[in-house]
Design a protein around this motif. Sequence first.
Motif, PDB file in Angstrom:
ATOM      1  N   GLU A  71       0.874  -1.549   0.280  1.00  0.00           N
ATOM      2  CA  GLU A  71      -0.059  -0.253   0.003  1.00  0.00           C
ATOM      3  C   GLU A  71       0.922   1.184   0.155  1.00  0.00           C
ATOM      4  O   GLU A  71       0.687   2.391  -0.220  1.00  0.00           O
ATOM      5  CB  GLU A  71      -0.997  -0.024   1.335  1.00  0.00           C
ATOM      6  N   TRP A  72       2.082   1.456   0.703  1.00  0.00           N
ATOM      7  CA  TRP A  72       3.253   2.516   0.557  1.00  0.00           C
ATOM      8  C   TRP A  72       4.845   1.742   0.714  1.00  0.00           C
ATOM      9  O   TRP A  72       5.475   2.535  -0.411  1.00  0.00           O
ATOM     10  CB  TRP A  72       3.069   3.210   2.278  1.00  0.00           C
ATOM     11  N   LYS A  75       6.655   2.091  -2.765  1.00  0.00           N
ATOM     12  CA  LYS A  75       6.475   3.334  -3.847  1.00  0.00           C
ATOM     13  C   LYS A  75       8.090   3.940  -3.494  1.00  0.00           C
ATOM     14  O   LYS A  75       9.020   3.332  -2.133  1.00  0.00           O
ATOM     15  CB  LYS A  75       5.764   4.615  -3.076  1.00  0.00           C
ATOM     16  N   TRP A 112       4.998   7.891  -9.328  1.00  0.00           N
ATOM     17  CA  TRP A 112       3.835   8.675  -8.931  1.00  0.00           C
ATOM     18  C   TRP A 112       4.521  10.840  -8.534  1.00  0.00           C
ATOM     19  O   TRP A 112       5.309  10.561  -7.407  1.00  0.00           O
ATOM     20  CB  TRP A 112       3.722   8.214  -7.995  1.00  0.00           C
ATOM     21  N   ASN A 156       2.218   5.984 -12.405  1.00  0.00           N
ATOM     22  CA  ASN A 156       1.088   6.243 -11.664  1.00  0.00           C
ATOM     23  C   ASN A 156       0.940   8.132 -11.815  1.00  0.00           C
ATOM     24  O   ASN A 156       0.931   8.942 -11.657  1.00  0.00           O
ATOM     25  CB  ASN A 156       0.981   5.536  -9.703  1.00  0.00           C
ATOM     26  N   GLU A 157      -0.989   7.733 -12.383  1.00  0.00           N
ATOM     27  CA  GLU A 157      -2.293   9.227 -12.050  1.00  0.00           C
ATOM     28  C   GLU A 157      -0.977  10.477 -13.432  1.00  0.00           C
ATOM     29  O   GLU A 157      -0.190  11.455 -12.524  1.00  0.00           O
ATOM     30  CB  GLU A 157      -1.516   9.638 -10.610  1.00  0.00           C
ATOM     31  N   ASN A 199      -0.889   3.468 -14.821  1.00  0.00           N
ATOM     32  CA  ASN A 199      -2.280   3.210 -13.881  1.00  0.00           C
ATOM     33  C   ASN A 199      -2.908   4.273 -13.256  1.00  0.00           C
ATOM     34  O   ASN A 199      -1.952   5.337 -13.085  1.00  0.00           O
ATOM     35  CB  ASN A 199      -1.447   2.642 -12.094  1.00  0.00           C
ATOM     36  N   GLN A 233      -8.342   2.543 -11.010  1.00  0.00           N
ATOM     37  CA  GLN A 233      -8.097   2.567  -9.404  1.00  0.00           C
ATOM     38  C   GLN A 233      -8.939   1.766  -8.794  1.00  0.00           C
ATOM     39  O   GLN A 233      -9.301   1.015  -8.022  1.00  0.00           O
ATOM     40  CB  GLN A 233      -7.552   4.017  -8.698  1.00  0.00           C
ATOM     41  N   HIS A 235     -11.763   4.005  -7.252  1.00  0.00           N
ATOM     42  CA  HIS A 235     -11.789   4.512  -5.878  1.00  0.00           C
ATOM     43  C   HIS A 235     -13.451   4.818  -6.435  1.00  0.00           C
ATOM     44  O   HIS A 235     -13.452   5.564  -7.033  1.00  0.00           O
ATOM     45  CB  HIS A 235     -11.298   5.153  -5.410  1.00  0.00           C
ATOM     46  N   GLU A 264      -7.283  -1.500  -7.379  1.00  0.00           N
ATOM     47  CA  GLU A 264      -7.592  -0.002  -6.022  1.00  0.00           C
ATOM     48  C   GLU A 264      -8.472  -0.215  -5.395  1.00  0.00           C
ATOM     49  O   GLU A 264      -8.742   1.067  -4.705  1.00  0.00           O
ATOM     50  CB  GLU A 264      -7.237   1.374  -6.083  1.00  0.00           C
ATOM     51  N   TRP A 311      -7.666  -2.729  -2.304  1.00  0.00           N
ATOM     52  CA  TRP A 311      -7.149  -1.240  -1.359  1.00  0.00           C
ATOM     53  C   TRP A 311      -7.105  -1.667   0.049  1.00  0.00           C
ATOM     54  O   TRP A 311      -7.692  -0.443   0.644  1.00  0.00           O
ATOM     55  CB  TRP A 311      -7.568   0.051  -2.157  1.00  0.00           C
TER      56      TRP A 311
HETATM   57  C1  XIL Z   1      -2.652   5.940  -0.517  1.00  0.00           C
HETATM   58  C2  XIL Z   1      -2.194   4.523   0.725  1.00  0.00           C
HETATM   59  O1  XIL Z   1      -3.549   4.059   1.074  1.00  0.00           O
HETATM   60  C3  XIL Z   1      -1.904   5.082   1.863  1.00  0.00           C
HETATM   61  O2  XIL Z   1      -1.556   4.377   2.751  1.00  0.00           O
HETATM   62  C4  XIL Z   1      -0.396   6.137   1.512  1.00  0.00           C
HETATM   63  O3  XIL Z   1      -0.501   6.836   2.323  1.00  0.00           O
HETATM   64  C5  XIL Z   1      -1.155   7.285   0.534  1.00  0.00           C
HETATM   65  O4  XIL Z   1      -1.767   6.472  -0.939  1.00  0.00           O
HETATM   66  N1  XIL Z   1      -3.944   6.258  -5.775  1.00  0.00           N
HETATM   67  C6  XIL Z   1      -3.520   5.295  -5.705  1.00  0.00           C
HETATM   68  C7  XIL Z   1      -2.261   4.561  -4.190  1.00  0.00           C
HETATM   69  O5  XIL Z   1      -2.458   5.066  -6.533  1.00  0.00           O
HETATM   70  O6  XIL Z   1      -1.083   4.659  -3.642  1.00  0.00           O
HETATM   71  C8  XIL Z   1      -2.733   5.472  -3.242  1.00  0.00           C
HETATM   72  O7  XIL Z   1      -2.937   4.902  -2.087  1.00  0.00           O
HETATM   73  C9  XIL Z   1      -4.329   5.837  -3.071  1.00  0.00           C
HETATM   74  C10 XIL Z   1      -4.518   6.865  -3.921  1.00  0.00           C
END
Ligand code: XIL
Length: 350
Positions: A71-72, A75, A112, A156-157, A199, A233, A235, A264, A311
């Motif tokens: 998750e972290w 990176k 990222w 990413n993004e 992503n 992702q 979300h 995610e 996620w």
């Molecule tokens: C977030 C994590 O969930 C957190 O724990 C961290 O502090 C920051 O990143 N898009 C992404 C992910 O690609 O890497 C992000 O994850 C959420 C949004």
Amino acid sequence: MNRSVSLLLVLLFAGCGADPIDDNTDDPAFDYPSLKALAPYGVGVAFKSELIPFVDHRENVVYTFDQLTAEWEMKMNPMSVGPNQYDWDGADALVAFATANGMKVHGHALLWHSTVPAWLENFAGTDTQFEDAVRTYITTVVQRYKDSVVSWDVVNEAFEDNSGALRNSVFRRRMGPDYIAKVFAFAHDADPDALLLYNDYGLTWDAAKRSAAFQMVDDLQSRGVPIHGVGLQMHITYSFPAMSDIVSTMNEIVQRDLQVHISELDIRINPDGDLSAPTSAREAAQRVRTRQVIEAFNALPSDKRFAVTVWGVRHSESWLIDFWGNPEWPLLFDDNFVPGPAHNGFVDAL
Ligand code: XIL
């Protein structure tokens, strides 16, 4: 080896989570279906090394999922602590835990804009030296994990909301607008077997961002730059975006002969902050929504379905709480690891 030395080694390995654990497929306490057993594609979870010591977390993850994403800890900010200086502790622990338990590892994310370490953001050298530093970083990381990490989110993004403009990140400023092609090539050179993905969020609901991203993908493909998939992702909320947008975005990926990753997944049920506890109506909507998203994924050609990654494990651990400031109950499990409506919806679709 004498017995006390072996015992010490066992304890050391147990401490770092590298010992395989029983996946509980025949344990009556796990009286709900295992998603990984049902799904004909990868079912992943975002996880943190700090949770490995907790037996309930370990057992839940190994029972439910067959793929893991940091998750972290994979990176750039946590791993790259200075020029040619790395902190591998978190990433190594997660990779050891996953591989010991037969889980694949999906790497997230090489570049990222939100996790650039200060030394690189404020890089003192020339642009050429900056690009060399990025190449060295990608090469070192991808090669270190090439035996266990099967796939990477390379970028990413990269695009802004609403306009679809290429974000003016330090990578763009120092390497030029073609930096995405360069870093995909660096990753491919480092591990020609790795599946490389772009992503992003919002591709399903933001038409400008979607068209910018797919233009970038088309450009890479037309130049023979290795890209193998796109991560959405996902979300989302119980009511947004429209399923038709989710389906058509997935189809855009498939039409380009690329793999789709729902990368995610979390589904908010409190986007307006009007709930202090979940209601049965919202939970029912979340169950339906999860089923629909998974059914849409199931409908893709099997060779285009990479994985569905959730996620996080339990609601209270979701990043959304800090990000939006509301409880959202967005994940598959409550705090007692009891599967909830999103889990039921996932099972409904399988
Ligand atoms: C977030 C994590 O969930 C957190 O724990 C961290 O502090 C920051 O990143 N898009 C992404 C992910 O690609 O890497 C992000 O994850 C959420 C949004």
